[in-house]
Structure formats: structure tokens, C-alpha cells
Design a protein around this motif. Structure first.
Motif, PDB file in Angstrom:
ATOM      1  N   ALA A 126       0.825  -1.208   0.000  1.00 51.84           N
ATOM      2  CA  ALA A 126       0.000   0.000   0.000  1.00 51.84           C
ATOM      3  C   ALA A 126       0.861   1.261   0.000  1.00 51.84           C
ATOM      4  O   ALA A 126       0.596   2.211  -0.753  1.00 51.84           O
ATOM      5  CB  ALA A 126      -0.922  -0.002   1.219  1.00 51.84           C
ATOM      6  N   VAL A 127       1.891   1.286   0.814  1.00 50.95           N
ATOM      7  CA  VAL A 127       2.757   2.464   0.909  1.00 50.95           C
ATOM      8  C   VAL A 127       3.498   2.705  -0.407  1.00 50.95           C
ATOM      9  O   VAL A 127       3.562   3.830  -0.909  1.00 50.95           O
ATOM     10  CB  VAL A 127       3.751   2.313   2.078  1.00 50.95           C
ATOM     11  N   VAL A 128       4.062   1.637  -0.965  1.00 50.63           N
ATOM     12  CA  VAL A 128       4.783   1.760  -2.232  1.00 50.63           C
ATOM     13  C   VAL A 128       3.839   2.212  -3.340  1.00 50.63           C
ATOM     14  O   VAL A 128       4.173   3.075  -4.157  1.00 50.63           O
ATOM     15  CB  VAL A 128       5.464   0.424  -2.604  1.00 50.63           C
ATOM     16  N   THR A 129       2.640   1.648  -3.372  1.00 55.32           N
ATOM     17  CA  THR A 129       1.665   2.020  -4.392  1.00 55.32           C
ATOM     18  C   THR A 129       1.271   3.482  -4.258  1.00 55.32           C
ATOM     19  O   THR A 129       1.215   4.222  -5.252  1.00 55.32           O
ATOM     20  CB  THR A 129       0.405   1.142  -4.296  1.00 55.32           C
ATOM     21  N   GLY A 130       0.996   3.917  -3.043  1.00 56.14           N
ATOM     22  CA  GLY A 130       0.608   5.308  -2.822  1.00 56.14           C
ATOM     23  C   GLY A 130       1.694   6.287  -3.222  1.00 56.14           C
ATOM     24  O   GLY A 130       1.430   7.292  -3.907  1.00 56.14           O
ATOM     25  N   ALA A 131       2.934   6.012  -2.814  1.00 53.18           N
ATOM     26  CA  ALA A 131       4.048   6.898  -3.165  1.00 53.18           C
ATOM     27  C   ALA A 131       4.305   6.891  -4.669  1.00 53.18           C
ATOM     28  O   ALA A 131       4.586   7.937  -5.269  1.00 53.18           O
ATOM     29  CB  ALA A 131       5.299   6.465  -2.409  1.00 53.18           C
ATOM     30  N   SER A 132       4.191   5.721  -5.291  1.00 52.79           N
ATOM     31  CA  SER A 132       4.397   5.624  -6.741  1.00 52.79           C
ATOM     32  C   SER A 132       3.309   6.375  -7.505  1.00 52.79           C
ATOM     33  O   SER A 132       3.581   7.028  -8.519  1.00 52.79           O
ATOM     34  CB  SER A 132       4.408   4.151  -7.172  1.00 52.79           C
ATOM     35  N   LEU A 133       2.087   6.286  -7.019  1.00 51.39           N
ATOM     36  CA  LEU A 133       0.996   7.024  -7.652  1.00 51.39           C
ATOM     37  C   LEU A 133       1.246   8.523  -7.614  1.00 51.39           C
ATOM     38  O   LEU A 133       0.995   9.238  -8.583  1.00 51.39           O
ATOM     39  CB  LEU A 133      -0.328   6.709  -6.944  1.00 51.39           C
ATOM     40  N   PHE A 134       1.754   8.997  -6.488  1.00 53.53           N
ATOM     41  CA  PHE A 134       2.060  10.421  -6.398  1.00 53.53           C
ATOM     42  C   PHE A 134       3.115  10.810  -7.426  1.00 53.53           C
ATOM     43  O   PHE A 134       2.992  11.850  -8.092  1.00 53.53           O
ATOM     44  CB  PHE A 134       2.556  10.794  -5.001  1.00 53.53           C
ATOM     45  N   ALA A 135       4.145   9.989  -7.566  1.00 57.63           N
ATOM     46  CA  ALA A 135       5.197  10.288  -8.538  1.00 57.63           C
ATOM     47  C   ALA A 135       4.634  10.337  -9.958  1.00 57.63           C
ATOM     48  O   ALA A 135       4.948  11.253 -10.736  1.00 57.63           O
ATOM     49  CB  ALA A 135       6.310   9.241  -8.441  1.00 57.63           C
ATOM     50  N   VAL A 136       3.779   9.375 -10.287  1.00 58.53           N
ATOM     51  CA  VAL A 136       3.179   9.342 -11.627  1.00 58.53           C
ATOM     52  C   VAL A 136       2.301  10.569 -11.855  1.00 58.53           C
ATOM     53  O   VAL A 136       2.381  11.225 -12.899  1.00 58.53           O
ATOM     54  CB  VAL A 136       2.350   8.055 -11.806  1.00 58.53           C
ATOM     55  N   VAL A 137       1.461  10.893 -10.880  1.00 55.28           N
ATOM     56  CA  VAL A 137       0.558  12.041 -11.017  1.00 55.28           C
ATOM     57  C   VAL A 137       1.339  13.343 -11.107  1.00 55.28           C
ATOM     58  O   VAL A 137       0.990  14.237 -11.886  1.00 55.28           O
ATOM     59  CB  VAL A 137      -0.436  12.065  -9.835  1.00 55.28           C
TER      60      VAL A 137
END
Length: 293
Positions: free
Chosen positions: A118-129
Motif C-alpha cells: 500500500a505504501v509503495v503504491t501510494g508513493a508511486s501514484l504520487f510520482a506518476v501524477v
């Protein structure tokens, strides 16, 4: 054929994997409602200065303004918590809180195993956005980096923390994933079973849970609604253009798809942690950007 790739060890443990009767469902729904009110209160408190600026309301006490601001969100939370609690357990979508409150055991081990993802996904989503935000800036005629630095100083950024973490991380997931995605998947599954049963075939005929195709339709539909839900706030601060609408819906829908996938594969709480991690990354990078600029 229904998708069965999710590891059963990562799902909450309940008797028969279903709540035991309507009373159990009510207890589970109540627990999620109480959890969701944390975000409702955060938004209501944050809205008090805006309400106090209205001449007809400026003399009201603080608590009255908070209650007034919380009415609409509370009603929505009641409706969508109820819908999700009626639909999600029937199609295998799970919540650790719901499972515990409805008579099961709170499976901390499964939740802990989901937190790193969950943490990795959330941080990665922020980077993509953030990257897409910069790339789309010339088309929407906004300064690049609006997603990263959406406050002028740390004093303006700090008050948004409770809203981002409690409403964004918790309440929005109950509304969008539990209350919208699960009922959409349930309705599509039931329709598919009815059609398939009547014609002797169909992807949902004879299945106990929705097919992967059905789940992806529900994920995409709820993700688009998640994106559309951000337009009113944006419209209140800046004039909307077609390009800005597409950009806002698209960026938020990307996040919504990933969160919906986590809800499907793991649990509602996994999606909550990922959503909160997205905002933590935003706050950290935003604070650094403000310091540097």
C-alpha cells in the motif's frame, strides 16, 4: 471464470467469509461509518472559516458551524456505507474493520502484510501524477507542479493535513470503493448471472464472485466518478476548461484505478493506507518545494 489470484491469507477471516445475518452487517456498517466520520469532522472543521464569512452565519457558535458543515457528508456516508455493506461481502470484497465488527477476527497479520504494498503504491501514484501534472501544464494553462505545491507556504499546507489523511485516506475510500465500486460490481454480477442463467452461458453464470472483467468495469467506473468528484472544489477556485476537466478527471482516475485494484485484491484498509501514503508523499514533497522556492 472468476479471478481467484488474490491470496486468501491476505483476506480478513470471518465465518464463511460472510457476515452472519443482518445484525452482523449492521454492526460492520456502523463500524465503518464511525471510522468515516473522522474525515467528515476534519472537513467540517476546515470549512468553518468559509461558513463564518457568510453574513447570515457569522454569529453562530463554532460547534453549530461544524454540525452544519457536516450534514451533507454525513448523509452521504450513511447511504454509501449501507450500500457497500449490503454488496461487498456478497461478492468477496473485504474490509478488516467490517469483518471484525460483524463477528469475525481482526486479522492484523494480513493487514500488516498489505501495508508495504500500500505504501509503495501510494508513493508511486504520487510520482506518476506529479509527472503527468507537469507534462499537462502547457495544455491546461496552469503553472507546472500544481499537484506538488498546492499551497503558498507551510502555514497554508499544514491545516490540510487532517483533511488529506482522514477524509482522503479514510472517508473517500469508504464512499468510493466500499459504497460505489462494490455495489456496481454486485449489480453487474447479478445481472450477468441472471442473463447467463437464462441463456445457458455468460461469464457470470454459476460464479460465486464477479469475473475479472466485471471487477475492472466497476473499478474503472468508480475511478472516473472519483475524478469527477474533484471538479466542484476545483471549479470553486478556478474557471474550468475542457482541458482542465480532462486533466483533473484523468489524474484522479489513475489513482482511483490503483486504489480499486488494491481493494479488490487485498482489502478496503489496504486502499486506505495507499491513499493516505499518496497524500503523505504530496505533503512531504510540497513542504520541500515550498522551502526551496
Amino acid at each position: 471464470m472468476a479471478d481467484r489470484s488474490r491470496t486468501t491469507a491476505d483476506r480478513p477471516r470471518t465465518t464463511g467469509d460472510r457476515p452472519r445475518g443482518w445484525r452482523a452487517s449492521v454492526r460492520g456498517a456502523t463500524a465503518l461509518f464511525v471510522l468515516g466520520t473522522l474525515g467528515v469532522v476534519a472537513v467540517a472543521v476546515d470549512s468553518v472559516p468559509v461558513l463564518r464569512a457568510i453574513p447570515e452565519l457569522e454569529s453562530l457558535p463554532f460547534l453549530a458551524l461544524v454540525l452544519l458543515a457536516a450534514v451533507n457528508s454525513t448523509l452521504l456516508l450513511i447511504v454509501f456505507t449501507t450500500l457497500g455493506s449490503a454488496a461487498a461481502p456478497r461478492i468477496g470484497l473485504t474490509s478488516h474493520v467490517f469483518a471484525w465488527a460483524s463477528g469475525g477476527t481482526l486479522d492484523w497479520a494480513a493487514l500488516r502484510r498489505s501495508i508495504p504494498l500500500a505504501v509503495v503504491t501510494g508513493a508511486s501514484l504520487f510520482a506518476v501524477v506529479a509527472v503527468l501534472d507537469v507534462a499537462s501544464a502547457p495544455f491546461v494553462r496552469l503553472p507546472a507542479g500544481e499537484v506538488v505545491a498546492d499551497a503558498d507556504d507551510l502555514g497554508a499546507l499544514a491545516p490540510s493535513i487532517p483533511v488529506r489523511l482522514l477524509y482522503g485516506g479514510i472517508t473517500e475510500e469508504i464512499l468510493l470503493r466500499w459504497g460505489i465500486m462494490a455495489p456496481i460490481a454486485f449489480v453487474l454480477w447479478r445481472v450477468g448471472r441472471a442473463v447467463g442463467g437464462g441463456t445457458g452461458g455468460g461469464a457470470e453464470a454459476g460464479t460465486e464472485t464477479p469475473s475479472a472483467a466485471t471487477m475492472w468495469v466497476a473499478i474503472l467506473a468508480s475511478a472516473v466518478l472519483f475524478g469527477l468528484g474533484h471538479l466542484p472544489v476545483l471549479a470553486s477556485s478556478i474557471g474550468l476548461t475542457p482541458a482542465l476537466i480532462v486533466r483533473t478527471v484523468l489524474l484522479n482516475a489513475i489513482v482511483g484505478v490503483a486504489l480499486g485494484w488494491l481493494f479488490w485484491r487485498r482489502s478496503l484498509e489496504t486502499a486506505m493506507v495507499a491513499h493516505a501514503a499518496f497524500h503523505v508523499a504530496l505533503l512531504v514533497v510540497g513542504a520541500i518545494a515550498i522551502r526551496l522556492l
